[in-house]
Design an enzyme around this catalytic site. Structure first.
Site, short mmCIF file in Angstrom:
data_model
loop_
_atom_site.label_atom_id
_atom_site.label_comp_id
_atom_site.label_asym_id
_atom_site.label_seq_id
_atom_site.Cartn_x
_atom_site.Cartn_y
_atom_site.Cartn_z
CE1 TYR A 132 -2.68 -3.25 0.87
CE2 TYR A 132 -4.43 -1.37 0.91
CZ TYR A 132 -4.31 -2.74 0.74
OH TYR A 132 -5.38 -3.48 0.80
CE LYS A 179 3.50 -17.86 -0.07
NZ LYS A 179 2.71 -19.06 0.01
CG ASP A 212 -0.13 -20.26 1.46
OD1 ASP A 212 0.36 -20.04 2.61
OD2 ASP A 212 0.61 -20.83 0.28
CG ASP A 236 -7.76 -5.35 1.89
OD1 ASP A 236 -8.94 -5.00 2.47
OD2 ASP A 236 -7.79 -5.06 0.58
#
Ligand code: ATP
Length: 347
Positions: A132, A179, A212, A236
């Protein structure tokens, strides 16, 4: 009852369903305030395309000044054009006021049946960094680069926020979501900061899950999560996913918190598909207003609004379409007003 305290609040109704849900929220807060000795002075400003038309600025200077002065704002959604146009108003405001903590409680409402009853989790999302940053560049035609910015300062302070909250509110467990197996440097730094902060809170269990896998784990068994602590983009996406556990985007509130200012807003966007049709569910913004009232130390008014909302859901007679009813935005707000006037004790 005579008004005892008046709060000055910057109100950004937004666009799409924004004006409808904001209108409902103001009506309910005025009534709750009237009954509990709290007054509101609403300082209203447009933002985004509407503001540009009127003032030539997407975020008018006067809006910035108002938030600076009042320190507290509540906003409806403002549409961000996809794939071009102006930058997100939401992201710009969060960065401008350094509202680094995005706090999103996901809690089941009584009487509303979903596949996952009795959900009670919190998403704590870093609100100013990550992809962002808005730093995108076309390297050569056909090749673009987007910069993911993760800093030690940003990661440590959001972790600190999550652990402080857990300790204060007796929450037992924090999962850092990442991640770092692929983004070894950026998500690796985020994790290192979370681990370091966690060492100061032995009473809070600390765990790490890859994002994930988290999506699968959430759908299989969301009850294993208490507080989810994560970066901006994962936060988000996980927020929308988790909203489905409690009935969808029409319900989940949010707070953007910084050291100086706070802006309260629902998790949902401007929902152009239902805008202007009296179909939007104002619960998410109403529950955001409840968070705002607690922030203002107006617990009695907050409790009155929350109890009114819960009574309407328990009765189940005046619900909006997104949660299986047929009532409009206004009828739902009127039902909350009536419930606040004639409370029925929860069984
Ligand atoms: P953004 O990326 O700007 O947050 P979004 O992609 O999450 O937006 P929304 O505008 O929130 O999208 O809408 C997603 C879906 O949820 C739409 O079908 C919309 O009608 C529905 N929805 C969102 N908010 C509400 C609400 N308050 N009441 C009823 N339905 C809603």
């Amino acid at each position: 009852m005579a008004t005892k305290r008046t709060h000055k609040i910057t109100l950004i109704p937004g666009d799409g369903i924004g004006p409808e849900v904001s209108g409902a929220m103001v009506k309910v807060l005025e009534a709750a305030g009237e009954a509990t000795g709290v007054g509101f002075e609403w300082h209203e400003y447009a933002a985004g395309a509407d503001a540009f038309e009127a003032t030539g600025e997407y975020i008018p200077k006067a809006l910035y000044e108002s938030v600076e002065q009042n320190k507290v704002a509540i906003k409806g959604p403002v549409t961000t054009p996809v794939g071009g146009g102006f930058s997100s108003i939401n992201v710009t405001l969060r960065k401008k006021f350094d509202l680094y903590a995005n706090f999103r409680p996901v809690k089941s409402l009584p009487g509303l049946e979903t596949k996952y009853p009795n959900i009670d989790m919190i998403i704590v999302r870093e609100n100013t960094e990550d992809l962002y940053s808005g730093l995108e560049v076309e390297v050569v035609p056909g090749v673009v680069q987007a910069l993911k910015i993760i800093t030690e300062k940003g990661s440590s302070r959001i972790a600190q926020f999550a652990f402080d909250y857990a300790k204060k509110h007796n929450r037992k467990k924090i999962h850092a979501i990442h991640k770092a197996n692929i983004m070894k440097l950026s998500d690796g730094l985020f994790l290192r900061c979370c681990r370091k902060v966690s060492e100061g809170f032995p009473e809070v269990e600390y765990k790490e899950h890859i994002v994930d896998n988290t999506c699968m784990q959430l759908v299989l068994n969301p009850y294993q999560y208490d507080i989810i602590l994560t970066e901006n983009l994962y936060g988000d996406i996980l927020s929308d996913l988790c909203s489905a556990f409690v009935g969808g985007l029409g319900l989940v509130p949010g707070a953007n918190l910084g050291a100086e200012c706070a802006i309260f807003e629902a998790v949902h966007g401007s929902a152009p598909d239902i805008a202007g049709q009296d179909k939007a569910n104002p619960t998410a913004l109403l529950q955001s207003a409840v968070l705002m009232l607690h922030h203002l130390n107006e617990a009695e008014a907050a409790e009155r609004v929350q109890s009114g909302i819960e009574q309407v859901y328990r009765e189940g007679k005046t619900l909006t379409r997104d949660v299986g009813g047929s009532a409009g935005t206004k009828a739902f707000a009127d039902a909350v007003l009536a419930a606040m006037e004639s409370p029925v004790a929860a069984k």
